[in-house]
Scaffold this motif. Sequence first.
Motif, PDB file in Angstrom:
ATOM      1  N   LEU A 257     -12.174  10.781   6.507  1.00  0.00           N
ATOM      2  CA  LEU A 257     -11.402  11.192   7.674  1.00  0.00           C
ATOM      3  C   LEU A 257     -10.048  10.488   7.570  1.00  0.00           C
ATOM      4  O   LEU A 257      -9.984   9.266   7.435  1.00  0.00           O
ATOM      5  N   VAL A 258      -8.980  11.282   7.585  1.00  0.00           N
ATOM      6  CA  VAL A 258      -7.637  10.697   7.586  1.00  0.00           C
ATOM      7  C   VAL A 258      -7.065  10.891   8.986  1.00  0.00           C
ATOM      8  O   VAL A 258      -6.998  12.022   9.477  1.00  0.00           O
ATOM      9  N   VAL A 259      -6.687   9.807   9.625  1.00  0.00           N
ATOM     10  CA  VAL A 259      -6.104   9.915  10.965  1.00  0.00           C
ATOM     11  C   VAL A 259      -4.591   9.850  10.828  1.00  0.00           C
ATOM     12  O   VAL A 259      -4.040   8.820  10.449  1.00  0.00           O
ATOM     13  N   GLY A 260      -3.923  10.977  11.110  1.00  0.00           N
ATOM     14  CA  GLY A 260      -2.464  11.054  10.994  1.00  0.00           C
ATOM     15  C   GLY A 260      -2.043  11.928   9.828  1.00  0.00           C
ATOM     16  O   GLY A 260      -2.386  11.646   8.678  1.00  0.00           O
ATOM     17  N   ALA A 261      -1.322  13.019  10.138  1.00  0.00           N
ATOM     18  CA  ALA A 261      -0.858  13.939   9.083  1.00  0.00           C
ATOM     19  C   ALA A 261       0.585  13.633   8.682  1.00  0.00           C
ATOM     20  O   ALA A 261       1.387  14.514   8.415  1.00  0.00           O
ATOM     21  N   GLY A 262       0.927  12.335   8.657  1.00  0.00           N
ATOM     22  CA  GLY A 262       2.242  11.909   8.163  1.00  0.00           C
ATOM     23  C   GLY A 262       2.212  11.800   6.646  1.00  0.00           C
ATOM     24  O   GLY A 262       1.250  12.224   5.980  1.00  0.00           O
ATOM     25  N   LEU A 263       3.258  11.211   6.102  1.00  0.00           N
ATOM     26  CA  LEU A 263       3.399  11.141   4.645  1.00  0.00           C
ATOM     27  C   LEU A 263       2.299  10.298   4.002  1.00  0.00           C
ATOM     28  O   LEU A 263       1.797  10.641   2.923  1.00  0.00           O
ATOM     29  N   PHE A 264       1.892   9.219   4.661  1.00  0.00           N
ATOM     30  CA  PHE A 264       0.854   8.363   4.080  1.00  0.00           C
ATOM     31  C   PHE A 264      -0.474   9.120   4.017  1.00  0.00           C
ATOM     32  O   PHE A 264      -1.110   9.208   2.967  1.00  0.00           O
ATOM     33  N   GLY A 265      -0.856   9.689   5.142  1.00  0.00           N
ATOM     34  CA  GLY A 265      -2.146  10.386   5.210  1.00  0.00           C
ATOM     35  C   GLY A 265      -2.173  11.609   4.309  1.00  0.00           C
ATOM     36  O   GLY A 265      -3.183  11.875   3.634  1.00  0.00           O
ATOM     37  N   ALA A 266      -1.069  12.360   4.271  1.00  0.00           N
ATOM     38  CA  ALA A 266      -1.034  13.585   3.468  1.00  0.00           C
ATOM     39  C   ALA A 266      -1.098  13.266   1.973  1.00  0.00           C
ATOM     40  O   ALA A 266      -1.803  13.939   1.214  1.00  0.00           O
ATOM     41  N   THR A 267      -0.385  12.209   1.563  1.00  0.00           N
ATOM     42  CA  THR A 267      -0.432  11.815   0.143  1.00  0.00           C
ATOM     43  C   THR A 267      -1.863  11.411  -0.221  1.00  0.00           C
ATOM     44  O   THR A 267      -2.401  11.818  -1.260  1.00  0.00           O
ATOM     45  N   PHE A 268      -2.484  10.632   0.652  1.00  0.00           N
ATOM     46  CA  PHE A 268      -3.853  10.186   0.387  1.00  0.00           C
ATOM     47  C   PHE A 268      -4.799  11.387   0.254  1.00  0.00           C
ATOM     48  O   PHE A 268      -5.548  11.499  -0.719  1.00  0.00           O
ATOM     49  N   ALA A 269      -4.718  12.290   1.231  1.00  0.00           N
ATOM     50  CA  ALA A 269      -5.624  13.450   1.224  1.00  0.00           C
ATOM     51  C   ALA A 269      -5.416  14.280  -0.044  1.00  0.00           C
ATOM     52  O   ALA A 269      -6.376  14.682  -0.724  1.00  0.00           O
ATOM     53  N   HIS A 270      -4.152  14.528  -0.373  1.00  0.00           N
ATOM     54  CA  HIS A 270      -3.811  15.353  -1.539  1.00  0.00           C
ATOM     55  C   HIS A 270      -4.426  14.798  -2.821  1.00  0.00           C
ATOM     56  O   HIS A 270      -4.948  15.535  -3.662  1.00  0.00           O
ATOM     57  N   GLU A 271      -4.354  13.476  -2.971  1.00  0.00           N
ATOM     58  CA  GLU A 271      -4.826  12.864  -4.221  1.00  0.00           C
ATOM     59  C   GLU A 271      -6.346  12.748  -4.276  1.00  0.00           C
ATOM     60  O   GLU A 271      -6.954  12.970  -5.318  1.00  0.00           O
ATOM     61  N   VAL A 272      -6.928  12.416  -3.144  1.00  0.00           N
ATOM     62  CA  VAL A 272      -8.353  12.073  -3.182  1.00  0.00           C
ATOM     63  C   VAL A 272      -9.233  13.322  -3.352  1.00  0.00           C
ATOM     64  O   VAL A 272     -10.311  13.247  -3.944  1.00  0.00           O
ATOM     65  N   VAL A 273      -8.745  14.486  -2.902  1.00  0.00           N
ATOM     66  CA  VAL A 273      -9.565  15.687  -3.095  1.00  0.00           C
ATOM     67  C   VAL A 273      -9.598  16.131  -4.564  1.00  0.00           C
ATOM     68  O   VAL A 273     -10.483  16.875  -4.963  1.00  0.00           O
TER      69      VAL A 273
END
Length: 371
Positions: A4-20
């Motif tokens: 679960l990523v809380v926050g669709a800012g640059l930090f959260g989006a970068t994390f989500a993009h890479e981890v999937v």
Amino acid sequence: MNYLVVGAGLFGATFAHEVVKHGNHVTVLEKRDHIGGNIYTKEIDGIQVHQYGAHIFHTRSKKIWDYINRFAEFNRYTNSPIANYHGKIYNLPFNMNTFHQMWGVVTPQQALAEINRQRSEMNGKSPKNLEEQAISLVGKDIYEKLIKGYTEKQWGRRATDLPAFIIRRLPVRLAYNNNYFNDPYQGIPMGGYTQIIEKMLGNNNIKVKINTDFFDKKESYIKNYDKIIFTGMIDRFFDYQLGELEYRSLKFETEEMGIGNYQGNAVVNYTDSQTPFTRIIEHKYFEFGKGDKNKTIITHEYPQTWHRGDEPYYPINDRINNEKYKNYTQLAQSVPNVIFGGRLGQYRYYNMDQTIMASLQLVKRVLEDKE
Ligand code: FAD
Ligand code: UDP
């Protein structure tokens, strides 16, 4: 893993993009009605409007520059803000143009001699606060006309009560060069920043929920996800148990004008203490030749005291807040499946490139832990 990523800012989006990319699933919660966090841009009349203040991408890392360029094409924008002090115009950052405008000096030797004369009161002692740091970098005149008023409005406290590092963000140059940044890579994504976040989150294994506040169901999220990346305020996460961290908030007033050119530059700083706003941005200047030639969009930026419920735009990284933050990181050990990241989660004055770098480092750490 189910993240679960809380926050669709640059930090959260970068994390989500890479981890999937490694077979994981991610749900992203965002309490605002749009993705992008503070880098969000919205097109109005053919102009990309920076809704949360001027955002210029700059970095010294080739790796981060190449990374961000995967998501958008960047123009060659170079930030060169102008300072307006009681109607007189000065170039920023502090460079030979500024020194010439301030003192009439022409050569670097003359400028240096004047700076040395004006900083002699520091007697070579090491600066303990922003005021001392500013005087020792550029002397008293520039401090009084271009720094003191702006800084005290921006941070809502005296320059003698602020950490020195804040003013070291700005270059000082004995050259006729108005580039606000020293980094070799700089630009604005053509078509705005929101496309970057859209592309980062555009994967079937990423589910995005906007208008959703984590705190509405905090306990059930903690129970149901393997790992949570929390990019909101760390003190709020713990119900301010160890006291509030201090933030600075902002109010943005955006208006459309029936003229093609309002101020002739993307950013104009008002450095006196009486004008209540710190800067006006004119959005069309971020992308050359965009927008209607008879219209323009400008935004006044007013610094505000932060109260609970306001947007916390800037952490105030003085000694007391940094210590309190450190205590929160200790408390964070009580929730081992939650990781705090980004400008609010890590309580750091991160630029965009530092945000991406920190997020990529976290991805690496998380993937290594799993193996
Ligand atoms: P954010 O963008 O703040 O994203 C966090 C997200 O989490 C937000 O969308 C928020 O709504 C959401 N959130 C918080 N709590 C919850 C919750 N409880 N539930 C659900 N969602 C939640 N950097 C540069 O490199 N160049 C610049 O020119 C520049 N200019 C700036 C100008 C201003 C005025 C500001 C404020 C910042 C500027 N920055 C600049 C910094 C840049 O904005 C940050 O580096 C970047 O946006 C940080 O991303 P983030 O994901 O950590 O935080
Ligand atoms: N600053 C100033 N005068 C200016 C611009 C900046 O005194 O005209 C000081 C101010 O203290 C500010 C700091 O320099 O907080 C950093 O400026 P920067 O432009 O990096 O701030 P940001 O864009 O992050 O708000």
